[in-house]
Structure formats: structure tokens, C-alpha cells
Enzyme design. Structure first.
Site, PDB file in Angstrom:
ATOM      1  N   CYS A 360       9.699  22.930  41.636  1.00 22.72           N
ATOM      2  CA  CYS A 360      10.727  22.021  41.116  1.00 22.72           C
ATOM      3  C   CYS A 360      11.165  22.313  39.678  1.00 22.72           C
ATOM      4  CB  CYS A 360      10.368  20.550  41.276  1.00 22.72           C
ATOM      5  SG  CYS A 360       8.713  20.175  41.754  1.00 22.72           S
ATOM      6  N   ARG A 389      -2.136  27.051  44.706  1.00 21.99           N
ATOM      7  CA  ARG A 389      -2.864  25.829  44.362  1.00 21.99           C
ATOM      8  C   ARG A 389      -4.339  26.090  44.535  1.00 21.99           C
ATOM      9  NH1 ARG A 389       1.165  21.376  47.258  1.00 21.99           N
ATOM     10  NH2 ARG A 389       2.983  22.061  46.086  1.00 21.99           N
ATOM     11  N   GLN A 407       6.709  27.840  50.194  1.00 21.50           N
ATOM     12  CA  GLN A 407       7.386  26.622  50.639  1.00 21.50           C
ATOM     13  C   GLN A 407       8.856  26.913  50.908  1.00 21.50           C
ATOM     14  OE1 GLN A 407       6.573  24.169  47.140  1.00 21.50           O
ATOM     15  NE2 GLN A 407       5.245  22.928  48.429  1.00 21.50           N
ATOM     16  N   ASP A 409      11.515  25.357  50.056  1.00 22.36           N
ATOM     17  CA  ASP A 409      11.650  24.261  49.110  1.00 22.36           C
ATOM     18  C   ASP A 409      13.098  24.100  48.674  1.00 22.36           C
ATOM     19  OD1 ASP A 409      10.576  22.251  47.633  1.00 22.36           O
ATOM     20  OD2 ASP A 409       9.602  23.538  46.148  1.00 22.36           O
ATOM     21  N   HIS A 411      15.721  21.495  46.184  1.00 22.28           N
ATOM     22  CA  HIS A 411      15.879  20.364  45.286  1.00 22.28           C
ATOM     23  C   HIS A 411      17.352  20.030  45.221  1.00 22.28           C
ATOM     24  CE1 HIS A 411      11.932  21.974  44.262  1.00 22.28           C
ATOM     25  NE2 HIS A 411      11.632  20.697  44.171  1.00 22.28           N
ATOM     26  N   LYS A 494       8.170   8.797  49.099  1.00 21.41           N
ATOM     27  CA  LYS A 494       8.617   9.857  50.012  1.00 21.41           C
ATOM     28  C   LYS A 494       8.618   9.396  51.458  1.00 21.41           C
ATOM     29  CE  LYS A 494       4.083  11.991  50.763  1.00 21.41           C
ATOM     30  NZ  LYS A 494       3.118  12.967  50.270  1.00 21.41           N
ATOM     31  N   HIS A 540      13.473  15.974  46.423  1.00 21.69           N
ATOM     32  CA  HIS A 540      12.646  17.141  46.763  1.00 21.69           C
ATOM     33  C   HIS A 540      12.514  17.150  48.277  1.00 21.69           C
ATOM     34  CE1 HIS A 540      10.445  17.208  42.704  1.00 21.69           C
ATOM     35  NE2 HIS A 540      11.076  16.055  42.687  1.00 21.69           N
TER      36      HIS A 540
END
Length: 667
Positions: A360, A389, A407, A409, A411, A494, A540
Site C-alpha cells: 500500500c 512477512r 499479492q 494487490d 489500491h 473490511k 485496499h
RNA sequence: GCUUCCUUGGCGCAAUUGGUAGCGCACCGCACUUGUAAUGCGGGGGUUGCGGGUUCGAGUCCCGCAGGGAGCUCCA
């Protein structure tokens, strides 16, 4: 005798005063009562006005009572064999039960079998479960040797959160269940318990089994002592137990870690490190197909593609707040550029670089790279972003919980006015795409903030607005919605999409998070139509979660029988004899020209052997050709289920294969 | 991270009380040229995850590390 009126199975009935459930229900499959909605023992004597129903052993409430009663039998067996064992708690769980014990030496697998034998003896002895009302003072004396039970009694007094301990004490009266020998009337064993129980240990029957032993923190808190937990499974009938064991075997066959090995898709080389996967060529093809299709759909839906590096200076994650909250979950920093003189004094300030755990902040910097206008919004930035991670070693699990992952991902930067429409958009996009990959049974989970927990940052009214918006979008979707209080991210609530796979297991797939916090931290702005500076809202969302995880879930969902569009090898040609190999090669050339992944097996194995090999490799289509086929310009199909169709003209066969691939059909 | 169990050729497994590593599949070679789930014969490949220790001797026993399984705790 005096009479009293009750509602028996929904019918107003007059019964003799003082009779109990045993008299009301002579059917042996009734193992307990539901009195005014609450489960009670069969020994309960209805009073005037009660609404009474029988609970069958086969219904969910009945199974829970059976399983909890089996846990009592387990505890009694353990204390027979290990008198020093202190009792923790022993609730019913999905498919079974467990009981926690504090023992010096952990239980061995051999001991588990001995405990099962002892349980059998207890079951056969037909002890009655007898409820006895006690009080805190009396129970404390009676259970002086059971420190954990005493703690539960104390907690009940203080009305603290009991968690799973609620099965032992719960609300209302404090009760003890005595196990009474039917012949002598002597109490053989007892346990602090809210109940209810089956009437006799004999009711427990023989459809149970101890499954494993593991440690578990007392009251689920990792600061507490670990107790030894014995797990078991218990069912109404031996057939049900067998069916359950078969379901477990079926799940084991689908295990993506096993299939990943068998189908040569991926591995976790020890030399690289825990939770770090490499994809082999076959897994690589699948992954590329998955990603390519996702890219195409994102492109069609107005997403723009960005790229960002894997490491960054610490400053970025200080601004975002990740370092403050999740430093433990990040790989430790690389300390660069620092210079130190002979005296050990720092002569040049260094920099800490971190592997990114999230994408992000990078996308935020893309947004912030120039002044933005309301005309730029919504701005949808997408990246297959690799993140790292530092997951605790004990939680790693195949591809579903890893330390390095990619990911899908995105945004989205939107105005407040666009928020609801964009969220609806995203949710529909996500569900549509998941369906394309073959998942179609969903429900939603709405994760919200927990009141008073300092983990969650941001103003109350902002949280409220975000939560309400998400709730509305979730409700409008028409899907089942399950609340998940306390499950929000630290920066916002979320929605997560949960998918049920082919054998009914649920997996958390996509998440859609609303975030008012990071735009604030990074001081994001856009110029609105009236010329004023406004703050955008961030959404997100990850659809696969991670490509790795999604890959694992699809592997289990399909049990390795991937639909042709995903299968690493879509078609294998098997010549009846080597002289027909050339003929199949000609067909392969045509298929390859249409983009089909095809190979012809020219090895000198017997054709039967080739069929076996490609069946094990779970190839969707086998094309077999011999003299008859060649003479007719045809080919023979063999499908995964072993069925076949002979003499299909080559052009027809090619069209059928292409049709299956292009429609993403399963075969 | 915690508890516990496990680690033997590419894969799946064997090795009586510690006595010096075997089998199947796969791989390589030769022969066979085949119509729907394992053709035959031959061959190569392991200092038993890594490092220490005990012992005349360790795949077997002990310690540490790494990797894995199950569960607990956790999952931005």
C-alpha cells in the site's frame, strides 16, 4: 396423582406431575431434552408450562451432548490411568471433543490406546450421569485437588470472560455431574460441569476414537501454562464414524502439499528457508495462466498497472504505521551505509532497509507523485506485488501460509461520494473473477473494530461511517453475511469473501478494506470541482489474497484435476505403437498453433503404462491413435474418468479441446 | 514462538536388543513395437538432514541446529 400441563413436542399435553424425561420419551435415540429452548438431562422433571422436546442423538445438539459426554469418559479414563492428572476443560467441538489435562509427562500414542481401552470399559459399565446442584463454597472444597476447576469457579464469580470454559460452569447454577455405578450406586468419578449429558456412559456407544494429542494454552492465552490436550471424534453410529474417517482421507488426498509433490508443481527447498516456495515448470505454467487472466480482467475493469520495489527505507513504514504495529511480523532490517571510526563512533548515519510486508505505501507514493484532481478519481492501481512477512515458524503451512508471497494487490483512491459505488463495483468484480476460477459458493464476513482496543487507530465517526458503508454494500450483495467483531485491520474495517470448496470447506479468499487512515498519514489530497483540497478515501483489495495461497486452494478444490484452461499439460498424445507417433505429432502441431499445451509420449513404455502415467498426472485429454485412427483421419479420446470415444475426426477433436479451454469448462 | 512427533538415494518405504544400509517406483542401457491403469533383462545412484558427543562400533543412544507434520497462540 396431580396433573400438570406442558407443551410436548409443540402439543399441549397433560402429564402426571413429577415424571421425568425418561418416561416422556421411551425412544432410545432421544438422549436429552430441550426445555423452553434450553438443553437439559433426561432426568429433568418438567414443571407446569414447560415446552419440552426430545433431543435426538443424531441432531446437532444431540451430537454435541454425546461428544461432551465422551469427553467426560475420556477424563475419567485418564484419571484412572494417571491419577495425578489435573483437569482443564473438555468441550464438544466440530466432529468431536477434547479434554485438557495438566500432566508431568505428555501422553504417548501407546498411552492413548490404553486410554481408549479404559474408556471402553467405562462405557460398558453403564455409569449414570447424575446432575447435582452445588454452590461456590461447597464446590471449592470438593474440587480442592483440581486447581483449574477452582479457577473457573472463581471466574464465574467474577463474571469474567470464560471462553471455552463456559461449558464447565456457564451461567446459572453451579453444577457437578457424578458418574454413578448402576449396581452399587457409588459415585465413581465427578466433574464440574454445566451439562447436560447423555443418561448413561453406555449411550456413548462405540462410535468414537481418540485422534491426537497436542499442547494448548490454558484458557487460550499464550502467557499461560500449556496443558496436554487429547482430541477425539465421536458419532451417533459406527457408520457415521467411518464416513467421517473417509472424509478425512479424501481431504488428505486433496492436500495441496502432497499434490504439489506428486504433480511436480512446486516445492519448498530446505536451502531457501521455511515458507519460501519455488514453482516448478508445471506449477509455473498454471501460475502464469492464473495471473494472465487476472491481468486481462483487471485491465478491462479500469485498473492501471504499477510496479514497486521489494525493499524500502524504514521511513516509509514509519509513516504508514506498519513498523509501529507490525514490526514483529516483518523481516528484520538491513542496516546500510553506516560508517564507524576506530573508536566505534558513528561517522556517517546509516539507513535501515526493510523487505516490504505490504504494497500500500508504494501505491500511495504513486498517487502522490503529482497533484491529483477529482477528474483522476477513482484511480485504481494494481500490482502483483511480492511481499515478505516473518510469520512465526509454527504457523507456516504449505502455500497457504508462507513468508514470501505475491499479492494481487490493488489500491483504489476515491472520493467520499464514490465510495459506496466503487465498493459495490469491487465486490462484484471479485465475485465474478472467483467464479471464473471455479469457485461459486460464497458468503461474506464483515470485520469490524472492537470497542476500546487501542490497536485500532482513527476517529470514531470515521470508523462508523466506513463500517456502515461496508455493511450496506455487503447487505446489497444478497450474500449471507457473518459478523466478525474485532477482526478489522488496524486502519479500517473490511469485508472478506469466504468461499466453500468442492468438499464444503471454507477458505477466506478476497478482502476489501476501507481505509481513511493512510490517506491521512500520507496527507493525500485531490482538488475538487470547487477548487478546494479534499482527502481521498482508500480501498485496499486483494482477490486471491496471495497467488500462492490461491494456487493451493484451487489445487485442493480441484483435487489436482484442474480444468483444461489451467492444467499444465492439456493434451497428451499416446500412440498405440511408435509408428503412429508421427501421425500424433501432426495433430500436436495443429493444436500448438491454436495455443494448446500438448505433448506426445514417444517413450518406449507400453501404451498401457503411458495411460497409467498420464492418468496419474491428471491430464484432461488423452488422444490415442493407432492404425484405424490414422486410416480414418481420426483420433480417440480418453478422458480422466477412464471413458473414451473412438474415431473422432481430427478437426472435431481439436474444436472440442479448444471449446473446453475457452469456456473454462471442467472435464 | 510454545508443546509434541518426525527426517534413510529424485519419490514412497525397510533395516531384530547399537554390529557397518535394503526394497518398490523413478532414472540410464539393451531387447520388445505393442489398441486402453505397470513388458522383460541389466546398470548407476545413499559416508542415513547438518554439527557435536557416548561407544571397540551409531541409521539406531545423548545434546545443539535446520527442515517438516499435528495442535495451541498469531495472521497488517
Amino acid at each position: 396423582m396431580s396433573q400438570l400441563n406442558i407443551k410436548l413436542n409443540g402439543v399441549e399435553t397433560s402429564i402426571e406431575a413429577g415424571i421425568d424425561g425418561f418416561k416422556l420419551f421411551t425412544d432410545k435415540s432421544v438422549i436429552a431434552l430441550r426445555v423452553n429452548g434450553e438443553a437439559r438431562d433426561l432426568a429433568y422433571r418438567p414443571v407446569s408450562g414447560d415446552a419440552v422436546e426430545g433431543i435426538l442423538i443424531s441432531e446437532p445438539d444431540g451430537l454435541a451432548i454425546l461428544r461432551h459426554s465422551t469427553a467426560h469418559v475420556l477424563a475419567q479414563a485418564v484419571q484412572t490411568i494417571r491419577p495425578e492428572a489435573k483437569l482443564g476443560i473438555g468441550p464438544a467441538i466440530t466432529d468431536g471433543f477434547y479434554y485438557d489435562f495438566d500432566v508431568e509427562q505428555p501422553f504417548t500414542p501407546e498411552e492413548l490406546r490404553a486410554i481408549e481401552k479404559q474408556m471402553d470399559r467405562i462405557v460398558r459399565s453403564g455409569q449414570r450421569f447424575v446432575r447435582r446442584v452445588s454452590n461456590e463454597a461447597a464446590a471449592a472444597i470438593e474440587l480442592a485437588d483440581e486447581p483449574y476447576k477452582l479457577e473457573l469457579i472463581g471466574l464465574k464469580g467474577s463474571s469474567a470472560d470464560l471462553g471455552d470454559g463456559a461449558a464447565e460452569v456457564g451461567a446459572g447454577e453451579l453444577t457437578i455431574y457424578d458418574n454413578v455405578d448402576p449396581q452399587s450406586g457409588e459415585t465413581i468419578w465427578k466433574d464440574l460441569c454445566r451439562g447436560p449429558h447423555v443418561p448413561s456412559t453406555r449411550t456413548v456407544g462405540n462410535a468414537y476414537s481418540l485422534t491426537r494429542v497436542a499442547a494448548a494454552y490454558w484458557r487460550g492465552n499464550e502467557n499461560n501454562k500449556q496443558l496436554q490436550r487429547i482430541y477425539g471424534t465421536a458419532w451417533a453410529t459406527k457408520d457415521d464414524l467411518k464416513a467421517h474417517q473417509e472424509r478425512l482421507e479424501e481431504a488428505a488426498k486433496r492436500d495441496h502439499r502432497r499434490l504439489g509433490q506428486e504433480l511436480d508443481l512446486f516445492s519448498f527447498p530446505e536451502e531457501i528457508g521455511s515458507g519460501l516456495a519455488v514453482f516448478h515448470p508445471k506449477g509455473g505454467i498454471m501460475r502464469r495462466v492464473m495471473e494472465d487472466y487476472s491481468r486481462k480482467r483487471h485491465e478491462e475493469s479500469g485498473y492501471e498497472f504499477v510496479y514497486s520495489p521489494h525493499i524500502t527505507k524504514s521511513n516509509l513504514f514509519e509513516i504508514s504505521g506498519h513498523l509501529a504495529w507490525y514490526a514483529d511480523g516483518m523481516f528484520p532490517p538491513m542496516k546500510l551505509d553506516q560508517e564507524v571510526n576506530e573508536l566505534g563512533h558513528v561517522t556517517k548515519q546509516g539507513q535501515d532497509y526493510y523487505l516490504k510486508p505490504m504494497n500500500c505505501p508504494f501505491h500511495i507514493l504513486v498517487y502522490r507523485s503529482q497533484s491529483r484532481s477529482y477528474r483522476d478519481l477513482p484511480m485504481r492501481l494494481f500490482e502483483f506485488g511480492s511481499v515478505y512477512r516473518y510469520e512465526k515458524s509454527g504457523v507456516l503451512h504449505g502455500l497457504t501460509r508462507v513468508r514470501g508471497m505475491t499479492q494481487d494487490d490493488a489500491h483504489l483512491f476515491v472520493t467520499q461520494d464514490q465510495m459506496e459505488a466503487e465498493l459495490t463495483n469491487v465486490l462484484n468484480f471479485v465475485l465474478g473473477l472467483l467464479r471464473d476460477y471455479g469457485l461459486d459458493d460464497f458468503y461474506l464476513e464483515l470485520s469490524t473494530r472492537e470497542e476500546g482496543n487501542p490497536k485500532f487507530v482513527g476517529a470514531d465517526e470515521i470508523w462508523e461511517r466506513a463500517t456502515n458503508t461496508l455493511a450496506k454494500v455487503a447487505q446489497d450483495s444478497g450474500l449471507e453475511l457473518v459478523p466478525d467483531p474485532g477482526g478489522a485491520a488496524f486502519y479500517g474495517p473490511k469485508i472478506s469473501v469466504q468461499a466453500r470448496d468442492a468438499i464444503g470447506r471454507t477458505w477466506q479468499m478476497s478482502t476489501i478494506q476501507l481505509d481513511f487512515n493512510l490517506p491521512e498519514r500520507f496527507d493525500l489530497e485531490y482538488t475538487s470541482s470547487d477548487g478546494s483540497r479534499q482527502r481521498p478515501v482508500m480501498i485496499h483489495r486483494a482477490l486471491f489474497g496471495s497467488v500462492e495461497r490461491f494456487f493451493g486452494v484451487l489445487t485442493e478444490h480441484y483435487a489436482g484435476h484442474f480444468p483444461p484452461w489451467l492444467a499444465p499439460v492439456q493434451v497428451v498424445g499416446v500412440p498405440v505403437a511408435s509408428e503412429f507417433g508421427d501421425y500424433l505429432d501432426e495433430i500436436a502441431v495443429k493444436l500448438r498453433a491454436r495455443g494448446v499445451r500438448v505433448s506426445i509420449d514417444h517413450s518406449d513404455d507400453r501404451m498401457q503404462k503411458k495411460i497409467l502415467n498420464h492418468t496419474k498426472a491428471k491430464v484432461p485429454f488423452m488422444l490415442i491413435a493407432g492404425g484405424q485412427d490414422r486410416d480414418n483421419g481420426a483420433v480417440s479420446f480418453r478422458f480422466r474418468d477412464g471413458s473414451q470415444e473412438n474415431g473422432i475426426p481430427v478437426d472435431v477433436a481439436i474444436e472440442r479441446i479448444l471449446e473446453a479451454i475457452n469456456t473454462k469448462a471442467q472435464v
